[in-house]
Each structure stands twice: as structure tokens, then as C-alpha cells.
Design a protein around this motif. Structure first.
Motif, PDB file in Angstrom:
ATOM      1  N   GLY A 119      45.197  41.820  32.124  1.00 52.58           N
ATOM      2  CA  GLY A 119      44.564  41.108  33.229  1.00 52.58           C
ATOM      3  C   GLY A 119      44.377  42.023  34.427  1.00 52.58           C
ATOM      4  N   PHE A 120      45.373  42.819  34.683  1.00 52.08           N
ATOM      5  CA  PHE A 120      45.331  43.709  35.836  1.00 52.08           C
ATOM      6  C   PHE A 120      44.204  44.735  35.678  1.00 52.08           C
ATOM      7  CE2 PHE A 120      47.275  47.234  38.397  1.00 52.08           C
ATOM      8  CZ  PHE A 120      47.080  46.611  39.620  1.00 52.08           C
ATOM      9  N   ILE A 121      44.125  45.309  34.482  1.00 49.45           N
ATOM     10  CA  ILE A 121      43.026  46.259  34.220  1.00 49.45           C
ATOM     11  C   ILE A 121      41.691  45.549  34.403  1.00 49.45           C
ATOM     12  CG2 ILE A 121      41.903  47.669  32.450  1.00 49.45           C
ATOM     13  CD1 ILE A 121      44.727  48.155  31.276  1.00 49.45           C
ATOM     14  N   GLY A 122      41.641  44.300  33.947  1.00 50.78           N
ATOM     15  CA  GLY A 122      40.420  43.519  34.105  1.00 50.78           C
ATOM     16  C   GLY A 122      40.047  43.361  35.567  1.00 50.78           C
ATOM     17  N   VAL A 123      41.017  43.040  36.389  1.00 53.05           N
ATOM     18  CA  VAL A 123      40.761  42.813  37.810  1.00 53.05           C
ATOM     19  C   VAL A 123      40.322  44.102  38.494  1.00 53.05           C
ATOM     20  CG1 VAL A 123      41.875  42.283  40.009  1.00 53.05           C
ATOM     21  CG2 VAL A 123      42.327  40.864  38.013  1.00 53.05           C
ATOM     22  N   VAL A 124      40.969  45.175  38.136  1.00 51.85           N
ATOM     23  CA  VAL A 124      40.718  46.431  38.833  1.00 51.85           C
ATOM     24  C   VAL A 124      39.426  47.110  38.361  1.00 51.85           C
ATOM     25  CG1 VAL A 124      41.628  48.748  39.222  1.00 51.85           C
ATOM     26  CG2 VAL A 124      43.162  46.790  39.261  1.00 51.85           C
ATOM     27  N   VAL A 125      39.149  47.023  37.066  1.00 45.99           N
ATOM     28  CA  VAL A 125      38.016  47.771  36.526  1.00 45.99           C
ATOM     29  C   VAL A 125      36.830  46.872  36.187  1.00 45.99           C
ATOM     30  CG1 VAL A 125      37.269  49.347  34.705  1.00 45.99           C
ATOM     31  CG2 VAL A 125      39.626  49.444  35.552  1.00 45.99           C
ATOM     32  N   LEU A 126      37.130  45.856  35.375  1.00 46.98           N
ATOM     33  CA  LEU A 126      36.042  45.085  34.780  1.00 46.98           C
ATOM     34  C   LEU A 126      35.345  44.171  35.781  1.00 46.98           C
ATOM     35  CD1 LEU A 126      34.679  44.568  32.081  1.00 46.98           C
ATOM     36  CD2 LEU A 126      36.327  42.740  31.671  1.00 46.98           C
ATOM     37  N   VAL A 127      36.153  43.437  36.564  1.00 49.52           N
ATOM     38  CA  VAL A 127      35.571  42.455  37.483  1.00 49.52           C
ATOM     39  C   VAL A 127      34.644  43.113  38.517  1.00 49.52           C
ATOM     40  CG1 VAL A 127      36.141  40.796  39.302  1.00 49.52           C
ATOM     41  CG2 VAL A 127      37.350  40.726  37.107  1.00 49.52           C
ATOM     42  N   PRO A 128      35.086  44.204  39.174  1.00 53.48           N
ATOM     43  CA  PRO A 128      34.164  44.864  40.114  1.00 53.48           C
ATOM     44  C   PRO A 128      32.906  45.372  39.419  1.00 53.48           C
ATOM     45  CG  PRO A 128      36.399  45.723  40.338  1.00 53.48           C
ATOM     46  CD  PRO A 128      36.409  44.813  39.165  1.00 53.48           C
ATOM     47  N   PHE A 129      33.083  45.855  38.190  1.00 57.56           N
ATOM     48  CA  PHE A 129      31.932  46.367  37.448  1.00 57.56           C
ATOM     49  C   PHE A 129      30.902  45.266  37.227  1.00 57.56           C
ATOM     50  CE2 PHE A 129      29.742  47.036  33.391  1.00 57.56           C
ATOM     51  CZ  PHE A 129      29.178  48.294  33.617  1.00 57.56           C
ATOM     52  N   ILE A 130      31.384  44.098  36.792  1.00 57.58           N
ATOM     53  CA  ILE A 130      30.456  42.989  36.549  1.00 57.58           C
ATOM     54  C   ILE A 130      29.813  42.539  37.867  1.00 57.58           C
ATOM     55  CG2 ILE A 130      30.298  40.577  35.796  1.00 57.58           C
ATOM     56  CD1 ILE A 130      32.475  41.194  33.747  1.00 57.58           C
ATOM     57  N   ARG A 131      30.628  42.492  38.931  1.00 55.83           N
ATOM     58  CA  ARG A 131      30.098  42.061  40.232  1.00 55.83           C
ATOM     59  C   ARG A 131      28.976  42.982  40.686  1.00 55.83           C
ATOM     60  NH1 ARG A 131      34.857  40.966  43.157  1.00 55.83           N
ATOM     61  NH2 ARG A 131      35.077  43.216  43.380  1.00 55.83           N
ATOM     62  N   GLU A 132      29.187  44.292  40.546  1.00 56.11           N
ATOM     63  CA  GLU A 132      28.173  45.239  41.016  1.00 56.11           C
ATOM     64  C   GLU A 132      26.952  45.261  40.119  1.00 56.11           C
ATOM     65  OE1 GLU A 132      30.536  48.781  41.397  1.00 56.11           O
ATOM     66  OE2 GLU A 132      31.773  47.688  42.863  1.00 56.11           O
ATOM     67  N   ARG A 133      27.169  45.165  38.826  1.00 56.19           N
ATOM     68  CA  ARG A 133      26.059  45.244  37.886  1.00 56.19           C
ATOM     69  C   ARG A 133      25.212  43.970  37.859  1.00 56.19           C
ATOM     70  NH1 ARG A 133      25.402  49.366  33.964  1.00 56.19           N
ATOM     71  NH2 ARG A 133      25.430  51.073  35.433  1.00 56.19           N
ATOM     72  N   PHE A 134      25.919  42.833  37.778  1.00 55.51           N
ATOM     73  CA  PHE A 134      25.188  41.601  37.490  1.00 55.51           C
ATOM     74  C   PHE A 134      25.222  40.603  38.643  1.00 55.51           C
ATOM     75  CE2 PHE A 134      26.947  43.239  33.494  1.00 55.51           C
ATOM     76  CZ  PHE A 134      25.769  43.509  32.810  1.00 55.51           C
ATOM     77  N   GLY A 135      25.881  40.957  39.739  1.00 55.41           N
ATOM     78  CA  GLY A 135      25.988  40.011  40.851  1.00 55.41           C
ATOM     79  C   GLY A 135      26.996  38.929  40.552  1.00 55.41           C
ATOM     80  N   GLY A 136      27.072  37.937  41.439  1.00 54.88           N
ATOM     81  CA  GLY A 136      28.061  36.878  41.246  1.00 54.88           C
ATOM     82  C   GLY A 136      29.438  37.379  41.635  1.00 54.88           C
ATOM     83  N   PRO A 137      30.440  36.564  41.405  1.00 56.99           N
ATOM     84  CA  PRO A 137      31.784  36.925  41.843  1.00 56.99           C
ATOM     85  C   PRO A 137      32.459  37.967  40.952  1.00 56.99           C
ATOM     86  CG  PRO A 137      31.810  34.796  40.742  1.00 56.99           C
ATOM     87  CD  PRO A 137      30.371  35.216  40.797  1.00 56.99           C
ATOM     88  N   GLY A 138      31.903  38.207  39.808  1.00 56.29           N
ATOM     89  CA  GLY A 138      32.573  39.144  38.898  1.00 56.29           C
ATOM     90  C   GLY A 138      33.634  38.446  38.079  1.00 56.29           C
ATOM     91  N   LEU A 139      34.442  37.623  38.749  1.00 50.89           N
ATOM     92  CA  LEU A 139      35.401  36.787  38.028  1.00 50.89           C
ATOM     93  C   LEU A 139      34.579  35.785  37.233  1.00 50.89           C
ATOM     94  CD1 LEU A 139      37.686  36.200  41.098  1.00 50.89           C
ATOM     95  CD2 LEU A 139      38.327  37.548  39.102  1.00 50.89           C
ATOM     96  N   SER A 140      34.625  35.877  35.894  1.00 51.23           N
ATOM     97  CA  SER A 140      33.630  35.122  35.134  1.00 51.23           C
ATOM     98  C   SER A 140      34.025  34.925  33.675  1.00 51.23           C
ATOM     99  CB  SER A 140      32.299  35.881  35.169  1.00 51.23           C
ATOM    100  OG  SER A 140      32.505  37.175  34.653  1.00 51.23           O
ATOM    101  N   VAL A 141      33.232  34.074  33.022  1.00 52.13           N
ATOM    102  CA  VAL A 141      33.376  33.896  31.579  1.00 52.13           C
ATOM    103  C   VAL A 141      33.296  35.245  30.884  1.00 52.13           C
ATOM    104  CG1 VAL A 141      32.238  32.962  29.528  1.00 52.13           C
ATOM    105  CG2 VAL A 141      32.426  31.566  31.598  1.00 52.13           C
ATOM    106  N   LEU A 142      32.323  36.079  31.299  1.00 49.85           N
ATOM    107  CA  LEU A 142      32.138  37.372  30.673  1.00 49.85           C
ATOM    108  C   LEU A 142      33.399  38.225  30.772  1.00 49.85           C
ATOM    109  CD1 LEU A 142      30.220  39.331  29.247  1.00 49.85           C
ATOM    110  CD2 LEU A 142      29.551  40.191  31.492  1.00 49.85           C
TER     111      LEU A 142
END
Ligand SMILES: Nc1ncnc2c1ncn2[C@@H]1O[C@H](COP(=O)(O)OP(=O)(O)OP(=O)(O)O)[C@@H](O)[C@H]1O
Ligand SMILES: [Mg+2]
Lengths: 282, 250
Positions: A119-142
């Protein structure tokens, strides 16, 4: 004749085994006892088919969470199954035995990493990546699906490798001796012979995805709303319980137990399916 | 005519030499038997003929195996194409865990796209050729691994002849079967000989004498003697062959 010592050892082992089973049984009974009255009170239909969850107003519909769980689990499978199966095929069919014997336990070790770390790796790496790439909050189903997809990989890979390696070598030889290529052999014979074990691995992985809580809380956004895109946040059944148990009382608390009942039933069904798939292997 | 010609073939499993400079020719549309005591390298030699030994880690092979005058160990050989023409029947019947039909159709599907009707016709023809059709025509969709053993082995031969190879390699094809089933397979081999070249490994001396035209006697990785079967079994040149035939060792 058994001597007295053996009898004592045997009886105490029996006692320990039975108390363990009895405890599990008690937990199940407890969940049902706490949760089912609320389901009867507001009706099963209102409980699982309404998306209105506002405990303060006495509204306990968990449809949004059911759909959240479905989306995130399905997403995890879409990511985890092809990757896991591909990995298992590579490890069992293409790499030399020695390398597989080293890599398989290594992959199984990944299953031991606490979910909060994922989860931590997700928060630090994945969520910002999704937020920057696809918009939205990043915290997501994806985000939830990707993290869970990775988390179920060890289960899928490890059990699928076992299933593939259990396929007799003579099947492969028979196929190759007919002039089939290695890919044809894998897709037309090996995978077919191993399919029940592979299916079981997928179902067990699915069970893990449905039941996972911590990592999902951290990356999925937890909004009580039916997500209408993979970039929306979502709440799952498990995270619903974890998020609200700290302050829930009365019917609200019962509703969380009732959520547990629904989860319990889902996991039971998945396990029965997995056992059935395993059983068919013989 | 030679179907396969083996020249100076040696094989090592790691540091163990299992074949020592073997030279032999397998005649077209003849049955050649390889005999010899356990562990002498019969299966190893047989598996060299369609490069099945490639599947084993740590195998080193030197020498030449010519199939239709082309060395199959030359670099760039299409092994898949080779095995399509040089098929193999194994010691333990190994039908796929698929239906009877799919087993026989397997090779055809692997090698070319075929219309369903065409496929059915070839499946039927192949099953008839091995005498399985009457027994199995109503069981085409049953799982092959649940058939009696001798039918499984016949099915393995059937799925091979469905793709009409040139050479059929058989590694102790009857060792898991009873005498009646063995007799059936031997009868079938004599029938198949009209179209195919057959090389059979067998422990059963009577079997070699009954079915084969040529026989090779192997000992510790060497081909000791190779000749017409009649000659090998009545008047061999080598004392060791004589001893083996008369049951003095092995
Ligand atoms: N994969 C392998 N790795 C190492 N050694 C092997 C391997 N396969 C066979 N051998 C060895 O090579 C020798 C020849 O084996 P092969 O199987 O060809 O004998 P065979 O004549 O077919 O015997 P059998 O009648 O028992 O089938 C034996 O000593 C065997 O131990
Ligand atoms: Mg052998």
C-alpha cells in the motif's frame, strides 16, 4: 497396544486441534449472530441492492461497496492473471530447472511482504503517477487493481507452476514427437492438462484480492460512491469495515458485521470453487 | 534404400558416454529391431533419430544422422519438420488428456488448418488403419486417458499415422501390454510396414524375431552386430550376440 504416554499425546493433540476448529467455528457464529439481525431488520434487498450508505441517518446499503469490490477484484485479475500465468509458463516450461528452483521460492517470498508495504509503495509511486498521467485524485479503482494485481501474483504463479509441473513429461514428449512446436504443445496439451490447477490458483488469488484491506484503504480512495470509471475512487467491503469500525455503535456496528457476513459468504463460495477445481485434477 | 543412415554417432549425458561411435542404416519400409540388455543405449539411439534427446539438459552429440540424405544434426535443421516425418511411439502409452478424436486430430491440427469434414475423414481412416474404429467409433468424444491401456497404445500409433510420417520409432511399445494386445500390435506393425519404415526397441527377443527384418544388437553404448534378423538369431558373427540371444546374460 498403545502405552499410556501415547494415549495422552494423542488425546491432547486432538484437544488442541478441536479447540482450533472450534474457535474458527465460534468466530463464524459470532459474525453471523452480530450481523444477520440487521440484514433481517432492513431486508436483504435493501442491504445489498441499495447504494445509500449513511449510518447517521440509519441507511445501510452496501451496493457501492459490493460494486467497488467487484471492480477492484476484476481489475486485479485482469492484471494478475495474464502476468502470473505468463510467468508460470516461462518458469515451468522455458527456464532450466535450476533457475526455476531458485526463482519460485523467491516469488513465494513476495507473498510474505506485509500488505501495508504494498500500500505504501502504491501511495508513494503509483497514486501520484496516475494523478499526473490521467488526472483525478489518483486514489482510484485503477490504483487498487494494480496493487492487488501485483499482490496476487505469488499465489497465481506458485500454484500454476505446481500445476504445470505436475503435467507428465510424457504428454509434452508425445506432442513434440508429433512435430508440434513448443508453443503448440503448451497451449494445446500442457495448459489443458493443468487447467484445473490453474483455475484453482486464479480463484485463490481472487479470494486474496477480495479479502485484502490495508493496501486497498491506502490507494483506492474509499469514497462511498459507485465508481463510473477506473479513475474514480472506490470503497470495498473490507475497507468499509476497517474504516468505520472505530466509531460504529448500535445498528451501524451491526451493519459492519453484516458486511462481514457478505464477505464471509463470498470467500466461502470462492474456496468451495477452488477446492472443486483442485479435486477435479485427479 | 536407406531411410535413415547413422554415421559415427556418439552421445554423452554429461560425462557419461551412452553411445559410442554407432554406425547403422535403417532400410526403407522394413522393420529394424534394436535389442540388447538394459541400459545399453537402445532408447538413446532411437531418440537420436528424431532428436528427442535435445530435450534433455546436458546432452552432447557428435556424428551424423542422415534422414533422406540430409544430416538432421546439421545447424539450421528444422526439428519440428523432422519430427513430423519421424514420429515416435513411447513405452508407456501417452495419449493426451483430450478426447479420442482430438488425440487423432492433434497432429493434423498442429500442421495445417483443416476443415472439420476433412479432419473427420482422416480420423476415421486412421482409426480404421489401426483397427480401433469399430471399438471407438461411438467413443470419439471420450477422454483417451480412460481407455484400456492397449487401446491407448493403439491410439498413440493412430495419431502418428494420421500425419503420415515416413519413419515410426517405437520404444518398447508392448512392454506395458499383455500378450494378446502385444500380438495385435505386432500384427499391425507388419501391416504398417507396407507404408512406413519402422525402428523398434524391444526387450522381447521373440518379438524381434517375429516382426523384424533387420536386427541390431547393442552392448554398453556400442552396436555390436547388425544384420538380417534371421542371421542374428540363428548364426550371429559375434560371440557376445550369441551369448545374449541364448540368454547367457542380460
Ligand atoms: N537423461 C539421462 N541422463 C543421464 N544418463 C542417462 C539418461 N538417460 C539414459 N541415461 C543412461 O544412458 C544409458 C543408456 O540408456 P538407455 O535408456 O538408452 O538404455 P536402454 O538400452 O534403452 O535401456 P532399457 O532397456 O532399460 O530401456 C544408461 O546407462 C542410462 O543410465
Ligand atoms: Mg529404453
Amino acid at each position: 497396544m498403545k502405552n499410556a504416554k501415547e494415549v495422552v499425546v494423542e488425546k491432547s493433540l486432538m484437544l488442541i486441534a478441536f479447540s482450533a476448529i472450534f474457535m474458527l467455528f465460534l468466530i463464524a457464529v459470532f459474525i453471523f449472530k452480530e450481523g444477520s439481525p440487521l440484514i433481517f431488520k432492513i431486508g436483504l434487498k435493501n442491504f445489498i441492492l441499495s447504494a445509500k450508505w449513511s449510518p447517521l441517518e440509519g441507511q445501510f446499503g452496501i451496493l457501492a461497496m459490493i460494486i467497488g469490490s467487484l471492480w477492484i477484484t476484476a481489475g486485479a485479475l485482469v492484471i494478475g492473471v495474464p502476468l502470473g500465468l505468463g510467468c508460470a509458463i516461462l518458469l515451468s516450461e522455458f527456464l532450466p530447472r535450476g533457475i526455476t528452483a531458485f526463482l519460485k521460492p523467491t516469488i513465494e517470498l513476495l507473498a510474505g511482504i506485509p500488505s501495508v508495504v504494498y500500500g505504501f509503495i502504491g501511495v508513494v509511486v503509483l497514486v501520484p503517477f496516475i494523478r499526473e498521467r490521467f488526472g483525478g485524485p489518483g486514489l482510484s479503482v485503477l490504483a487498487g487493481s494494480i496493487i492487488l494485481g501485483i499482490m496476487i501474483l505469488p499465489t497465481i504463479i506458485s500454484i500454476s507452476i505446481d500445476a504445470l509441473q505436475a503435467v507428465p513429461r510424457s504428454y509434452r514428449e508425445g506432442s513434440l514427437a508429433l512435430g508440434a512446436t513448443q508453443w503448440q504443445t503448451i497451449s494445446m496439451v500442457t495448459l489443458k492438462a493443468a487447467r484445473s490447477g490453474i483455475l484453482a490458483s486464479i480463484i485463490l488469488g481472487m479470494g486474496r484480492a477480495v479479502g485484502e484491506t490495508m493496501a486497498v484503504i491506502m490507494v483506492a480512495g474509499n469514497a462511498v460512491k459507485i465508481p463510473n470509471s477506473i479513475f474514480n475512487p472506490a470503497r470495498t467491503l473490507t475497507t468499509n469495515i476497517a474504516l468505520e469500525m472505530g466509531f460504529a455503535t448500535g445498528d451501524h456496528r451491526a451493519a459492519l458485521f453484516a458486511t462481514g457476513v457478505v464477505l464471509f459468504v463470498i470467500i466461502m463460495i470462492l474456496n468451495i470453487l477452488a477446492n472443486y477445481a483442485f479435486g477435479k485434477r485427479k | 534404400m536407406n531411410a535413415i543412415e547413422v554415421k559415427n554417432l556418439s552421445l554423452h549425458y554429461g560425462s557419461f558416454q551412452a553411445l559410442k561411435n554407432v554406425n547403422v542404416q535403417f532400410q526403407e519400409k522394413m522393420i529394424t529391431a534394436l535389442i540388447g540388455p538394459s541400459g545399453c543405449g537402445k532408447s538413446t539411439l532411437l531418440r537420436c533419430l528424431n532428436r528427442m534427446n535435445d530435450l534433455i539438459e546436458g546432452v552432447k552429440i557428435t556424428g551424423v544422422v542422415n534422414f533422406r540424405d540430409i544430416n538432421i544434426y546439421a545447424p539450421g535443421t528444422d526439428v519440428v519438420e523432422l519430427r513430423r516425418h519421424v514420429g515416435m511411439v513411447f513405452q508407456r502409452p501417452n495419449p493426451f488428456p483430450l478426447s479420442v478424436f482430438d488425440n487423432v486430430a492433434y497432429g493434423l491440427r498442429v500442421h495445417q488448418e483443416m476443415k472439420k469434414i476433412q479432419l473427420s475423414a482422416i480420423v476415421e481412416r486412421s482409426l480404421q488403419a489401426t483397427g480401433l474404429w469399430d471399438d471407438l467409433k461411438d467413443k470419439l468424444s471420450e477422454t483417451a486417458t480412460e481407455l484400456p491401456l492397449y487401446q491407448q497404445q493403439l491410439l498413440c500409433i493412430t495419431r502418428l499415422i494420421a500425419i503420415e510420417p515416413k519413419v515410426i520409432l517405437m520404444d518398447e511399445p508392448c512392454s506395458a501390454l499383455d500378450p494378446i494386445a502385444t500380438a495385435k500390435i505386432e500384427e499391425l506393425m507388419l501391416e504398417l510396414k507396407k507404408k512406413y519404415t519402422i525402428v523398434i526397441v524391444t526387450h522381447n527377443m521373440q518379438q524381434a524375431a517375429r516382426v523384424s527384418d533387420y536386427s541390431g544388437f547393442m552392448l554398453m553404448g556400442e552396436l555390436i552386430e547388425f544384420n538380417k534378423t534371421g542371421r542374428i538369431f540363428t548364426n550371429p558373427d559375434d560371440k557376445r550376440t550369441q551369448d545374449y540371444i541364448t540368454g547367457r546374460f542380460g
